[in-house]
Design a protein around this motif. Structure first.
Motif, PDB file in Angstrom:
ATOM      1  N   ASP A 158       0.825  -1.214   0.000  1.00 32.25           N
ATOM      2  CA  ASP A 158       0.000   0.000   0.000  1.00 32.25           C
ATOM      3  C   ASP A 158       0.859   1.263   0.000  1.00 32.25           C
ATOM      4  O   ASP A 158       0.549   2.232   0.688  1.00 32.25           O
ATOM      5  CB  ASP A 158      -0.914   0.009   1.227  1.00 32.25           C
ATOM      6  N   GLY A 159       1.924   1.259  -0.767  1.00 30.23           N
ATOM      7  CA  GLY A 159       2.763   2.442  -0.820  1.00 30.23           C
ATOM      8  C   GLY A 159       4.160   2.128  -1.291  1.00 30.23           C
ATOM      9  O   GLY A 159       4.382   1.151  -2.007  1.00 30.23           O
ATOM     10  N   ARG A 187       5.795   6.602   1.757  1.00 28.53           N
ATOM     11  CA  ARG A 187       4.440   7.025   1.375  1.00 28.53           C
ATOM     12  C   ARG A 187       3.516   5.825   1.550  1.00 28.53           C
ATOM     13  O   ARG A 187       3.747   4.777   0.952  1.00 28.53           O
ATOM     14  CB  ARG A 187       4.426   7.526  -0.069  1.00 28.53           C
ATOM     15  N   ILE A 188       2.500   6.001   2.369  1.00 29.39           N
ATOM     16  CA  ILE A 188       1.595   4.907   2.694  1.00 29.39           C
ATOM     17  C   ILE A 188       0.154   5.358   2.443  1.00 29.39           C
ATOM     18  O   ILE A 188      -0.254   6.427   2.922  1.00 29.39           O
ATOM     19  CB  ILE A 188       1.732   4.466   4.167  1.00 29.39           C
ATOM     20  N   ARG A 189      -0.586   4.557   1.703  1.00 32.80           N
ATOM     21  CA  ARG A 189      -1.988   4.871   1.465  1.00 32.80           C
ATOM     22  C   ARG A 189      -2.838   4.545   2.692  1.00 32.80           C
ATOM     23  O   ARG A 189      -2.456   3.718   3.530  1.00 32.80           O
ATOM     24  CB  ARG A 189      -2.498   4.115   0.240  1.00 32.80           C
ATOM     25  N   LYS A 190      -3.975   5.186   2.788  1.00 27.64           N
ATOM     26  CA  LYS A 190      -4.887   4.978   3.915  1.00 27.64           C
ATOM     27  C   LYS A 190      -5.127   3.488   4.143  1.00 27.64           C
ATOM     28  O   LYS A 190      -5.442   2.752   3.214  1.00 27.64           O
ATOM     29  CB  LYS A 190      -6.211   5.695   3.656  1.00 27.64           C
ATOM     30  N   GLY A 192      -2.883   1.360   4.863  1.00 28.55           N
ATOM     31  CA  GLY A 192      -1.660   0.615   4.590  1.00 28.55           C
ATOM     32  C   GLY A 192      -0.782   0.482   5.818  1.00 28.55           C
ATOM     33  O   GLY A 192      -0.915   1.225   6.799  1.00 28.55           O
ATOM     34  N   GLY A 211      -0.553  13.712   6.375  1.00 26.62           N
ATOM     35  CA  GLY A 211      -1.444  12.644   6.797  1.00 26.62           C
ATOM     36  C   GLY A 211      -1.329  12.379   8.282  1.00 26.62           C
ATOM     37  O   GLY A 211      -0.713  13.134   9.041  1.00 26.62           O
ATOM     38  N   GLU A 241      -4.780   7.834   7.260  1.00 31.30           N
ATOM     39  CA  GLU A 241      -5.119   8.474   5.987  1.00 31.30           C
ATOM     40  C   GLU A 241      -3.848   8.451   5.153  1.00 31.30           C
ATOM     41  O   GLU A 241      -2.784   8.086   5.643  1.00 31.30           O
ATOM     42  CB  GLU A 241      -5.635   9.890   6.207  1.00 31.30           C
ATOM     43  N   ASP A 242      -3.945   8.814   3.883  1.00 29.87           N
ATOM     44  CA  ASP A 242      -2.740   8.844   3.057  1.00 29.87           C
ATOM     45  C   ASP A 242      -1.660   9.654   3.782  1.00 29.87           C
ATOM     46  O   ASP A 242      -1.928  10.768   4.256  1.00 29.87           O
ATOM     47  CB  ASP A 242      -3.030   9.478   1.704  1.00 29.87           C
TER      48      ASP A 242
END
Length: 287
Positions: A158-159, A187-190, A192, A211, A241-242
């Protein structure tokens, strides 16, 4: 077992201005984290996102000296140009990192790159100062211009993680360092997740650039600074969150720190000598 969090520091209440081009929040040094406790890192200024209006004037900070350490400029949004008394110049664009070893002394200046300045728009940067050990404080000044496509990159479910220095999941970063340093942009998506294990003796922290996340069970809002104890354990992160995170970890330099303004040496006498050298023109000339 998770590594214990020593404290979560919220964004400072008020930013300061460095010149007329850098509105920054200062996290290191401070009452919460003295320089020796976060060694080898000496300073962290976070230029949280701000929109600059178009301008024919290139905002920035004028000529100033450095000696005895390294400056690391990490660009997220906007572009910064620089030049120095050794004749070097360049531009740091989003995703790039400028790693400047001031060493024995240099004059330089930093300012908004011309095209960005004329157009304006979002601006977001971090400047980190990294100490040099005594044996390397007088090394010749030099730069590492690390572009976005040079970064070590690790894909996550997820990132992704960009490795600037050190090594993550078997992928090395391009920066060459004088003491062991781990420096990553994650960078990690919500929703993740990211986990890592760093040496217990390394001083370790995470800046939440954007985020919000949960780190080892504790909430960390945007622009907070998560500081870890020196003990064994994993770091487990979940993105609420992102999110964009700057991970910094390094082996402490167990030497005295004598710092005044732009000079970081080991003794007061060395600081006095540094000012003598600068005033005598030994750092060169820059207009």
């Amino acid at each position: 077992m998770n590594r214990r969090i020593e404290r979560v520091i919220a964004q400072p209440e008020a930013p300061g201005m460095v010149g007329d081009g850098f509105r920054v929040y200062n996290y290191i040094p401070g009452d919460s984290i003295p320089q020796q406790r976060i060694s080898p890192f000496l300073m962290l200024d976070f230029a949280a996102e701000i929109d600059f209006a178009p301008s024919g004037h290139q905002r920035g900070v004028g000529v100033h000296p450095h000696k005895g350490f390294e400056t690391v400029t990490i660009a997220y949004k906007g572009s910064v140009a620089h030049n120095d008394s050794a004749g070097n110049s360049g531009v740091v664009n989003p995703g790039d990192v400028q790693w400047m070893t001031a060493g024995s002394g240099i004059l330089h200046k930093e300012y908004h790159e011309e095209a960005y300045s004329k157009k304006g728009g979002p601006f977001e940067m971090v400047q980190l100062w990294v100490n040099l050990p005594k044996k390397d404080k007088l090394t010749a000044p030099h730069y590492q211009a690390l572009t976005k496509d040079q970064m070590g990159r690790v894909s996550l479910a997820d990132g992704e993680v960009d490795v600037i220095a050190g090594e993550f999941d078997g992928v090395k970063g391009p920066a060459e360092t004088y003491t062991p340093v781990e420096l990553y942009n994650a960078r990690i998506r919500k929703g993740g997740r990211l986990s890592m294990t760093l040496p217990a003796e390394y001083n370790t922290a995470i800046l939440v650039v954007n985020g919000s996340v949960v780190v080892n069970g504790r909430d960390a809002a945007a622009h907070s600074f998560v500081f870890f104890a020196n003990e064994e354990g994993d770091i487990a992160i979940t993105a609420a969150e992102d999110a964009v995170l700057l991970v910094l970890s390094g082996e402490p330099i167990d030497e005295p720190i004598a710092a005044y303004g732009p000079f970081v040496m080991n003794t007061h006498e060395e600081l006095v000598e540094s000012f003598r050298e600068m005033n005598a023109g030994k750092f060169g000339v820059l207009e």
